[in-house]
Structures are given as C-alpha cells and as structure tokens.
Design a protein around this motif. Structure first.
Motif, mmCIF file in Angstrom:
data_model
loop_
_atom_site.group_PDB
_atom_site.id
_atom_site.type_symbol
_atom_site.label_atom_id
_atom_site.label_comp_id
_atom_site.label_asym_id
_atom_site.label_seq_id
_atom_site.Cartn_x
_atom_site.Cartn_y
_atom_site.Cartn_z
ATOM 1 N N LEU A 1 1.175 -1.196 -0.231
ATOM 2 C CA LEU A 1 0.107 0.118 -0.237
ATOM 3 C C LEU A 1 0.464 1.511 0.593
ATOM 4 O O LEU A 1 2.385 0.954 0.371
ATOM 5 N N ALA A 2 0.352 2.237 -1.239
ATOM 6 C CA ALA A 2 1.363 3.434 -0.954
ATOM 7 C C ALA A 2 0.133 4.403 -1.042
ATOM 8 O O ALA A 2 -0.854 4.011 -1.952
ATOM 9 N N GLY A 3 0.692 6.137 -0.746
ATOM 10 C CA GLY A 3 -0.228 7.184 -1.483
ATOM 11 C C GLY A 3 -0.063 8.271 -0.578
ATOM 12 O O GLY A 3 1.217 8.417 0.473
ATOM 13 N N ARG A 4 -0.485 8.691 -0.673
ATOM 14 C CA ARG A 4 -1.156 10.146 0.736
ATOM 15 C C ARG A 4 -1.948 10.206 1.384
ATOM 16 O O ARG A 4 -3.057 9.869 1.432
ATOM 17 N N VAL A 5 -1.452 10.902 2.148
ATOM 18 C CA VAL A 5 -1.905 11.312 3.326
ATOM 19 C C VAL A 5 -1.757 12.954 4.094
ATOM 20 O O VAL A 5 -1.544 12.602 3.782
ATOM 21 N N SER A 6 -3.616 12.940 4.456
ATOM 22 C CA SER A 6 -3.977 14.626 4.996
ATOM 23 C C SER A 6 -3.863 14.255 6.607
ATOM 24 O O SER A 6 -4.699 13.897 6.893
ATOM 25 N N VAL A 7 -3.353 15.212 7.580
ATOM 26 C CA VAL A 7 -2.935 15.229 8.609
ATOM 27 C C VAL A 7 -3.485 16.692 9.433
ATOM 28 O O VAL A 7 -3.181 17.589 8.678
ATOM 29 N N VAL A 8 -4.142 16.617 10.414
ATOM 30 C CA VAL A 8 -3.585 18.540 10.690
ATOM 31 C C VAL A 8 -3.170 17.793 12.378
ATOM 32 O O VAL A 8 -3.304 16.640 12.541
ATOM 33 N N ASP A 9 -2.437 19.408 12.822
ATOM 34 C CA ASP A 9 -2.026 18.869 14.181
ATOM 35 C C ASP A 9 -3.009 20.188 14.970
ATOM 36 O O ASP A 9 -4.516 20.335 14.703
ATOM 37 N N GLN A 10 -2.596 20.090 16.457
ATOM 38 C CA GLN A 10 -3.361 20.653 16.817
ATOM 39 C C GLN A 10 -3.862 21.801 17.653
ATOM 40 O O GLN A 10 -4.740 22.308 17.589
ATOM 41 N N ASP A 11 -2.896 22.104 16.189
ATOM 42 C CA ASP A 11 -3.411 24.120 16.055
ATOM 43 C C ASP A 11 -4.288 24.007 15.134
ATOM 44 O O ASP A 11 -4.168 25.099 14.509
ATOM 45 N N GLY A 12 -4.576 22.872 14.390
ATOM 46 C CA GLY A 12 -5.209 23.029 13.276
ATOM 47 C C GLY A 12 -4.705 23.369 11.566
ATOM 48 O O GLY A 12 -5.802 23.296 10.832
ATOM 49 N N LYS A 13 -3.100 23.003 11.751
ATOM 50 C CA LYS A 13 -2.642 23.151 10.480
ATOM 51 C C LYS A 13 -2.243 21.969 9.804
ATOM 52 O O LYS A 13 -2.425 20.479 10.186
ATOM 53 N N LEU A 14 -3.447 22.501 7.814
ATOM 54 C CA LEU A 14 -3.393 20.591 7.469
ATOM 55 C C LEU A 14 -1.732 20.377 7.107
ATOM 56 O O LEU A 14 -1.166 22.198 5.994
ATOM 57 N N SER A 15 -1.315 19.365 6.830
ATOM 58 C CA SER A 15 -0.332 19.112 5.934
ATOM 59 C C SER A 15 -0.412 17.375 5.154
ATOM 60 O O SER A 15 -1.314 16.656 5.804
ATOM 61 N N ASP A 16 0.390 17.588 4.291
ATOM 62 C CA ASP A 16 0.248 16.471 3.264
ATOM 63 C C ASP A 16 1.285 15.509 3.529
ATOM 64 O O ASP A 16 2.365 16.119 3.528
ATOM 65 N N VAL A 17 1.627 14.537 3.583
ATOM 66 C CA VAL A 17 2.679 13.655 3.765
ATOM 67 C C VAL A 17 2.730 12.117 2.739
ATOM 68 O O VAL A 17 1.928 11.272 2.449
ATOM 69 N N LEU A 18 3.714 11.365 2.421
ATOM 70 C CA LEU A 18 4.168 10.274 1.773
ATOM 71 C C LEU A 18 3.690 9.075 2.158
ATOM 72 O O LEU A 18 4.374 9.034 2.996
ATOM 73 N N VAL A 19 3.213 7.795 1.464
ATOM 74 C CA VAL A 19 3.501 6.811 2.993
ATOM 75 C C VAL A 19 3.343 5.620 1.795
ATOM 76 O O VAL A 19 2.753 5.503 0.941
#
Length: 431
Positions: free
Chosen positions: A125-143
């Motif tokens: 499995l592989a792809g892109r994941v969108s996460v949010v931190d405790q301050d509400g900031k969104l970011s994308d990471v590859l997995v």
C-alpha cells in the motif's frame, strides 16, 4: 547512456514510485540535483535565460523546462509529455470489511485495470495522507508500506469448476484484499493502521489525526530484467512511468541552448479532466507565464510536442489482434502511433521529423495502426494538441500486458527513445 545503465536506473525509479506522488517526488529530486529551480504557482516568477525550472501541481503532476538561451518565440519549444498515473485499486474512504475473522479493505477500480492478474499477488500500500495538528494546520505526507501487507486469494478450482471457461470478476465482491486476521470482538480502523504507518515513516511529524488519504494497492514484487538473454524489463507501472523516466532524462541531458520542456500529467487513465490532468490548464498556464501572453502564440507556432506513451507490442500468442502490416516487436525500436480519427495526434509532418532524427542517429523505429475492426486507445497527445494548438507526435515503447499489474517491455527500446528525445531537445529547429 548504454542500455544496462539506463535500465538499472529505470528499475530503481520504478521501485521507488508506487504512486504518482512518489514518482513526482523522485523526479523533483533528480531536478534539484541537476540545479533546476522550484517555482510556486502562487508566486511571481522571474526567469533567467539558460536556467532550468520546474513546477508541481497537486504533488502528482509536474512541468519542468529549460528556458534556453534562444527566445521561445523565435526558436520554439521542444516539448515531451507523459503521464504519472497507472491503473490500480484505490482504497475507499470507509473501507473496513470484517468477515469470517478477516480484515479486508473495500477498493475502487482506477482506470482500465486488467483485473485477473491482481489475484494471488503480494500487495503493498502507498499514497498520500492528509493530517492535521493540534493547531489546526493541515499537511500532506507520503506513505509507502513497502512490504507485502495484503493479498487477493483466488477461489479454488474445486469450488468453481468453470473458472477457466467463463469466470467474470465482480469488482465490488471479488476484489477486496485481505490484510490480516482479527478476533471475534476486535474492531479495526484503517485510519488507526494508517496513522501508525505515518508515525513510522515520519517520526518527527506531530499530528492529531488523519483527515483524508489517497491510498493505492500495488505489486510488491520488485521490477526486474527477465528473459534467458536478459531481453526484457518486467515491472508494474511501465505504462507510463517508463515514458516519465525517459522524458525527464532527455530534458536533463539537453545542453540548454534551446527552450525545452517536459510535462508529466496525472489522471490520464481516467480521461485527463482535472486541474492537474492534460485537459486542465496546468501546461498552458506554465507556458504562458514563461513566454508571456502576447508571445505564447508565436512560440507555439514554432514548437512541437512528443507525447510518449507505451504502445502495444505484438503478443506471440495473439498476433491476429494486430494489423498484419503494423505489428511492433519488442527491442525493434519505439513505435510511431497513427490514428486518422485523432485518437493519436501524429500527422505526416510530426512523424517525418521523428523518423528523420532517428535515421540520423542510426536508430530503429516502427509504426502502429490499430486494426480497422477494433477501437483505438488514446493519450495526452490529442488533448495537448487541442489545448495548446501545438504540432504533436504520439510515440511509445512497445510492451506486453498493458494495464496488467505487471507489464513487459524490451531492454533496448527505452534507451533508443531516450537518445532520439535528447537529440530532439537539442535540435535548433523543430517545426
């Protein structure tokens, strides 16, 4: 570059590129190492003659170009295009299926997948994941799980005696891969499994939760050179990461004197109608900002696009599926693709230029026309030609098993196309 070195680098690129996002990441690393400058679409651009630049959209499409020391409106632009996506199985948003003590994931078929070869394969499995931190900031990471984590078992012949005669595949019912066994009262959430993997791959990333993902299953078997005499390359995603690799390497090898460009679009396998697809404005926007709105039509009139997308090589067991005079063979040269109904954008002039370049280098080429009683596929070529108004050629390396989980091409043809495209990038006049 001789073919052993070329193919080893190709295998490495394929192995590191299980999704369009990973492929673009690999390409941007090559561009960075070659001194190309990353541009952001939201910024003002100040371009210098003779410099290399690249722009990424959605993380899955890329345009890279050398501004050249000749003006685009007088020299034209040498363009090469390919696409970063391949048919696959994508994980649904709410995928969990717990049945008979097994965890499975529901999947959506992406593109024109040849489904039978997906059974009984080691899948990762592989792809892109969108996460949010405790301050509400969104970011994308590859997995990328990298190891085999799933399997789609075939039904035994004893339970389906007609499997070799008339078996059909129901994508909803037959394709969900098995990930693991679970206890009777155990509830497993895919988001939790994915979060664990994100933390393993990105240990310094602090995030609160996952808000979205685009994950795809892929063949965990590494690419390889195969054949008793090492004549073939076997890999997932040869269509069309092989062309992406060739186009990028040709741009990197260009001397930079002439304006030249490489575009790698996502979503070709599903029609190209997206912000980053060939039917979207991405390429036209980059060219206009490079040349200027007033100059762009003059530049395009002197430019040419070579759309590189793999071709159907003759299958020795099914030779009658080809027109008898247009059956490309592996390791006999790249294939000029012709369709007068404009499924391919090749015309006599663009084909003649390629043949001229190839002949000057003493390299082979072939021609493909689909049988008159069969439908013809298409590429980004006609779309780009219609969007930009640029003279276009459709060409590709011949392969077997197009849209299978594992495809096959010849070891000679990729480096042959690379050499011609390198000459094309350096040619003083292209149209």
């Amino acid at each position: 570059m001789e073919h052993q070195s070329f193919n080893q680098q190709l295998l490495d690129f394929l192995h590191q590129s299980p999704t369009p996002w990973h492929a673009v990441q690999q390409m941007t690393r090559r561009l960075d190492a070659a001194g190309f400058v990353a541009l952001e679409e939201a910024d003002t651009w100040q371009l210098a003659p003779g410099q290399g630049y690249y722009v990424v959209r959605n993380g899955s499409s890329l345009v890279a170009f050398r501004s050249g020391r000749q003006a685009p409106e007088t020299a034209g632009i040498r363009m090469v295009g390919a696409h970063s996506d391949s048919p696959c199985l994508k994980v649904k948003p709410n995928p969990e299926l717990q049945r008979k003590g097994y965890l499975q994931l529901g999947v959506e078929v992406y593109g024109g997948v040849l489904l039978n070869p997906w059974f009984d394969r080691d899948l990762s499995l592989a792809g892109r994941v969108s996460v949010v931190d405790q301050d509400g900031k969104l970011s994308d990471v590859l997995v990328d799980f990298r190891k085999a984590v799933a399997y789609i078992p075939s039904l035994a012949i004893h339970l389906d005696r007609e499997a070799n005669n008339s078996r059909s595949i129901n994508p909803q019912k037959d394709l969900p891969p098995v990930l693991m066994q679970v206890g009777e009262d155990e509830e497993v959430c895919f988001h939790d499994l994915l979060a664990e993997q994100v933390r393993r791959e990105h240990p310094t990333l602090s995030f609160d939760r996952i808000l979205g993902y685009e994950m795809s299953f892929y063949d965990a078997q590494p690419p390889a050179v195969v054949g008793l005499r090492d004549e073939f390359v076997a890999s997932a995603r040869l269509d069309n990461l092989l062309s992406c690799f060739i186009g990028l390497e040709a741009l990197l090898a260009a001397d930079g004197e002439q304006p030249s460009l490489f575009v790698c679009n996502d979503h070709e396998e599903v029609g190209s109608q997206s912000a980053e697809g060939a039917q979207g404005p991405f390429l036209a926007s980059v060219v206009e900002r490079w040349c200027g709105a007033e100059v762009m039509p003059r530049a395009i009139s002197r430019s040419m696009m070579i759309s590189a997308d793999n071709a159907h090589g003759v299958h020795p067991n099914f030779a009658d599926r080809h027109d008898e005079n247009h059956g490309p063979l592996l390791n006999r040269g790249p294939v000029i693709k012709v369709n007068h109904n404009q499924r391919y954008a090749t015309n006599s002039r663009s084909a003649a230029l390629y043949r001229h370049l190839s002949d000057e280098l003493g390299l082979p080429h072939q021609t493909f026309v689909v049988r008159s009683d069969m439908a013809c596929g298409s590429t980004i070529g006609p779309i780009t030609a219609g969007t930009l108004g640029v003279t276009t050629l459709d060409i590709g390396v011949p392969q077997w098993g197009m849209h299978s989980i594992r495809e096959t091409a010849g070891v000679e043809d990729g480096v042959t196309l690379y050499r011609v495209l390198e000459a094309f990038m350096n040619r003083p006049q292209v149209n």
